[in-house]
Enzyme design. Structure first.
Site, PDB file in Angstrom:
ATOM      1  N   GLN A 204       0.872  -1.169   0.000  1.00  8.96           N
ATOM      2  CA  GLN A 204       0.000   0.000   0.000  1.00  8.96           C
ATOM      3  C   GLN A 204       0.911   1.222   0.000  1.00  8.96           C
ATOM      4  O   GLN A 204       1.403   1.639   1.044  1.00  8.96           O
ATOM      5  CB  GLN A 204      -0.916  -0.035   1.221  1.00  8.96           C
ATOM      6  CG  GLN A 204      -1.731  -1.337   1.327  1.00  8.96           C
ATOM      7  CD  GLN A 204      -2.852  -1.420   0.307  1.00  8.96           C
ATOM      8  OE1 GLN A 204      -3.698  -0.539   0.215  1.00  8.96           O
ATOM      9  NE2 GLN A 204      -2.854  -2.492  -0.492  1.00  8.96           N
ATOM     10  N   ALA A 245     -11.663   2.966   4.352  1.00 11.02           N
ATOM     11  CA  ALA A 245     -10.714   2.062   3.704  1.00 11.02           C
ATOM     12  C   ALA A 245      -9.884   2.781   2.637  1.00 11.02           C
ATOM     13  O   ALA A 245     -10.097   3.964   2.351  1.00 11.02           O
ATOM     14  CB  ALA A 245     -11.464   0.889   3.100  1.00 11.02           C
ATOM     15  N   HIS A 246      -8.970   2.046   2.048  1.00  9.41           N
ATOM     16  CA  HIS A 246      -8.057   2.624   1.062  1.00  9.41           C
ATOM     17  C   HIS A 246      -8.780   3.170  -0.167  1.00  9.41           C
ATOM     18  O   HIS A 246      -9.733   2.591  -0.640  1.00  9.41           O
ATOM     19  CB  HIS A 246      -6.964   1.650   0.639  1.00  9.41           C
ATOM     20  CG  HIS A 246      -7.406   0.273   0.267  1.00  9.41           C
ATOM     21  ND1 HIS A 246      -6.500  -0.729   0.017  1.00  9.41           N
ATOM     22  CD2 HIS A 246      -8.628  -0.281   0.120  1.00  9.41           C
ATOM     23  CE1 HIS A 246      -7.163  -1.829  -0.282  1.00  9.41           C
ATOM     24  NE2 HIS A 246      -8.434  -1.590  -0.230  1.00  9.41           N
ATOM     25  N   ASN A 247      -8.277   4.292  -0.639  1.00 10.94           N
ATOM     26  CA  ASN A 247      -8.763   4.921  -1.865  1.00 10.94           C
ATOM     27  C   ASN A 247     -10.194   5.444  -1.778  1.00 10.94           C
ATOM     28  O   ASN A 247     -10.787   5.791  -2.802  1.00 10.94           O
ATOM     29  CB  ASN A 247      -8.631   3.972  -3.066  1.00 10.94           C
ATOM     30  CG  ASN A 247      -7.184   3.792  -3.479  1.00 10.94           C
ATOM     31  OD1 ASN A 247      -6.498   2.883  -2.996  1.00 10.94           O
ATOM     32  ND2 ASN A 247      -6.691   4.686  -4.321  1.00 10.94           N
TER      33      ASN A 247
END
Lengths: 353, 353, 353
Positions: A204, A245-247
């Protein structure tokens, strides 16, 4: 109108001027504290923001009350009339706020700041804080204690980071950002590629961008992007124990209540509201001004301005109709069975229902 | 009966006396450890508290078992009969408990305690702990490490605070309070007044009061009140990752399971139980002895003694009836359609269902 | 094929070799970064893993794209064909990963390590880390900062513990374990025996065993067992804010998404997947390869290979049928009432629905 906070006592007249309201009663009434309508006593100002507590207007022992126009109070109760009692409360509490923890400017001897970090002269870095190489901390920002600012991360000016906060490498916080204790900004997103040998970790390498005037709650988690950035828009407020969460991208002026969760790559527009424990699956779009009810489970896009609730989330009106129908269901099923006969399910026996 | 904990080995007779039970079998049987019924071997004491594991009585290799009256065991299995095997287990485990982390009395040189703080002579303040001005820590209390006690906060006597705990300014913990790692007591509540420029923060100037004998789980969050106090009543137990919002009051002897959330100003009575992931909206009253099922979504008051479950939460019996009806629904809908004909929804096509 | 990570620029040909794919276009195309398909520009490699973004293939400005066989791209877009673009992405990101925080080998002067602890010579113990008596830390393991390793706990080799992590006394972590910030491993389980004086704490004297190659998310909590061990199987991945209660056992290769919760003594098999916010009550068995939908509430055993969803969780197909029927319900109830007449509920008035 200007008043000095922390004076300890103000007249009701001063307070009315401060919030742009008008006094009904004696402007000389002394106010020494603010309290809830059930607990307030003489010398204390209270407020009525939630109509649920209206009956308390007849009983409160408060010295005065912040009240919207059109709501009657007892004759013997001093009132500050104001269009928006809740906003007025916000202003009054500034006068009585003991403020953020006291911390002298500069780097505490028990902090650990890399020599290549850039700390504003009037910033305060408390004991146990670790600041990595290439990181920067802006003017008047306070890092209370035991927090970590990763390598090349940046924290803007006038920020307040309570203890135990983590800001991962290269993540960026704007100005006037408040981070409550234990919040984690920039941990790795949950990304793995299934392979023969098991889950293979997807590095990540993206970051988190937190824009100006954002507040992030205690023990909340904002994951760094796989690539690119997870983005929290200007003025957005995130409550305790929320998962982003991511993005994910969250538009400006949004509000996420406690324990809500937003899965990867979902995008919330401007002024979106999520109720407590609401969950959104990944890769969705939620339009500007949309509202998601508490505990709702959102599995599809939500149009701008729409209110959804339930599991799976539906437009709120439809959810209410389904809910009302469900309540009638047992009775109707009983009647229906008389019409259409027993189902195979009924013949399986009692232990299941 | 008095036994010294930490001796390493006890006879079954000693243990039976210790818990007020009676031995069936040899009182001389040596017991060196406690283990689950599936894993226990010779020299180990086990217990049967959950009837689900009853079949294991025939198979267990344990040296002895704590058993309620009326449950038969194999002839060759030594038994301690006791009315309440779970309570007896609690007592026995005290004998084998290695205890809290070892920490010498006094302030560790790597702690950071304000000179104006009041620390009992026999309290222990571990490395990385920060204690603010005017704070106090009571007799025999242990702060293991890396925790923060804010200005003018107080922690009573015989408390145990694991690492990474935050106690905000002016908050108050009673005696014998246990706080698991990472718990946050006294972060700001989630309060904002919508205004033209966006959300305006309402200063959260109240406190948290945690009464005697409370335990708070890992990474749980108890917000400070806007004004007044958020209150956790005596003997209440709060599990990991629970959210308690500002101005909530929880009666004595309540238990909140993991990831439950209680929104602002809601009041729980005495002996209330919340299941895991249950959520309660704000400004509700939950009566004494009420019970809320796991994942329930509570949007209205709950009467004393009532058990509610489901989303939205209903009295448990009604929820069970609705649930049973729902299970029959697809079959009934099919039959019903033969009676009343297709709905407009049916004509929209297949892709939706 | 071997490539040195961190070189900053690679040719598309090198990358194709590295991931075992084939180039369509110019192998000399320079790649300096990886980006999402919507943001990528010249010199950047992107990927198409989720079919939702397929339309972006026509619009992306990326220098090249990782693409599965059978998906057409524009003629002017360089492509690396690969069976599994997501696994290929994992490999490529290793090349561009700035890596874990920089920390020199050895014990930082601001750490606090008991003299009786065993630290590998090439391990790195960062500032603010506390390591208790009898604990051990393996070769090449990095403890970034402000974490606690309890007495007699062990952390294997090649582990990475981000800041603010807690590993309780006697707990054991295997090799190559990654723990994100704020995760709590080995807090006390939530165990109390009701007694006349209120809840009596059941000492939690068991441990947590985390096997090799596990990753644990930010602010997640894994409770120690009452007796015996809570076990996280090899290669299992646990997301942020997940709760794993005492005596839970999770098989190897499982994945638990954010905010999921597993109550005490429940056992998950191999390769089990839990969706975000899913909840499982205690003492259940979930078979190998089973899958639990997001927000599902699981109250019974789940067979191997089964997919369940909804509240209470049902086999997914049945849940879909119930859900479809519920959607049709309001209309059907209306029609049905014409057939069977109003229910007593209907006569209670409007304010309830």
């Amino acid at each position: 109108v200007s008043l000095e906070p922390g004076r300890g006592e103000y007249t009701l007249g001063e307070i009315a001027d401060w919030v742009g309201g008008t006094v009904v009663g004696s402007p000389a009434t002394p106010i020494r504290a603010v309290a809830g309508i059930e607990e307030a006593g003489p010398g204390e100002l209270t407020f009525l923001a939630n109509p649920k507590y209206r009956a308390w207007l007849a009983k409160t022992r408060a010295g005065a009350v912040l009240l919207a126009p059109g709501i009657e109070a007892r004759d013997d109760l001093a009132v500050v009339r104001t269009e928006n009692p809740y906003a007025a409360l916000a202003k009054v509490l500034v006068l009585f706020d003991p403020g953020a923890p006291d911390l002298p400017d500069g780097v505490h001897p028990q902090a650990c700041v890399a020599s290549e970090a850039e700390i504003a002269a009037d910033a305060a870095i408390g004991p146990g804080v670790v600041v990595g190489r290439g990181a920067s901390v802006g003017a008047r920002t306070r890092l209370i204690g035991n927090s970590t600012i990763g390598e090349s991360a940046s924290v803007g000016g006038d920020c307040l980071l309570y203890p135990g906060v983590y800001v991962g490498a290269r993540c960026r916080l704007g100005d006037r950002v408040i981070v409550q204790p234990g919040a984690i900004i920039g941990a790795d997103g949950f990304g793995y590629a299934p392979s023969e040998g098991g889950y293979r970790k997807i590095p990540q390498i993206g970051i988190v961008i937190v824009e100006d005037d954002v507040e992030i709650g205690a023990n909340a988690c904002i994951d760094r992007a796989t690539v690119g950035a997870t983005r929290i828009g200007r003025g957005t407020k995130i409550d305790n124990l929320v998962q982003v969460a991511h993005n994910v991208a969250i538009g400006p002026g949004s509000a996420l209540a406690a324990q809500a969760g937003v899965a990867g790559s979902t995008r919330l527009g401007k002024g979106v509201r999520l109720g407590g424990q609401a969950g959104l699956v990944g890769h969705l779009r939620v339009g500007d001004g949309a509202s998601v009810g508490a505990q709702a489970g959102v599995i599809g896009d939500v149009a701008a301005g729409e209110t959804v609730s339930g599991y799976p989330a539906r437009p709120h009106r439809e959810a209410m109709r389904v809910e009302a129908a469900m309540r009638r269901l047992p009775e109707l099923v009983r009647r229906l069975k008389r019409l259409v006969g027993a189902t195979p399910e009924d013949q399986k026996g009692q232990d299941e229902s």
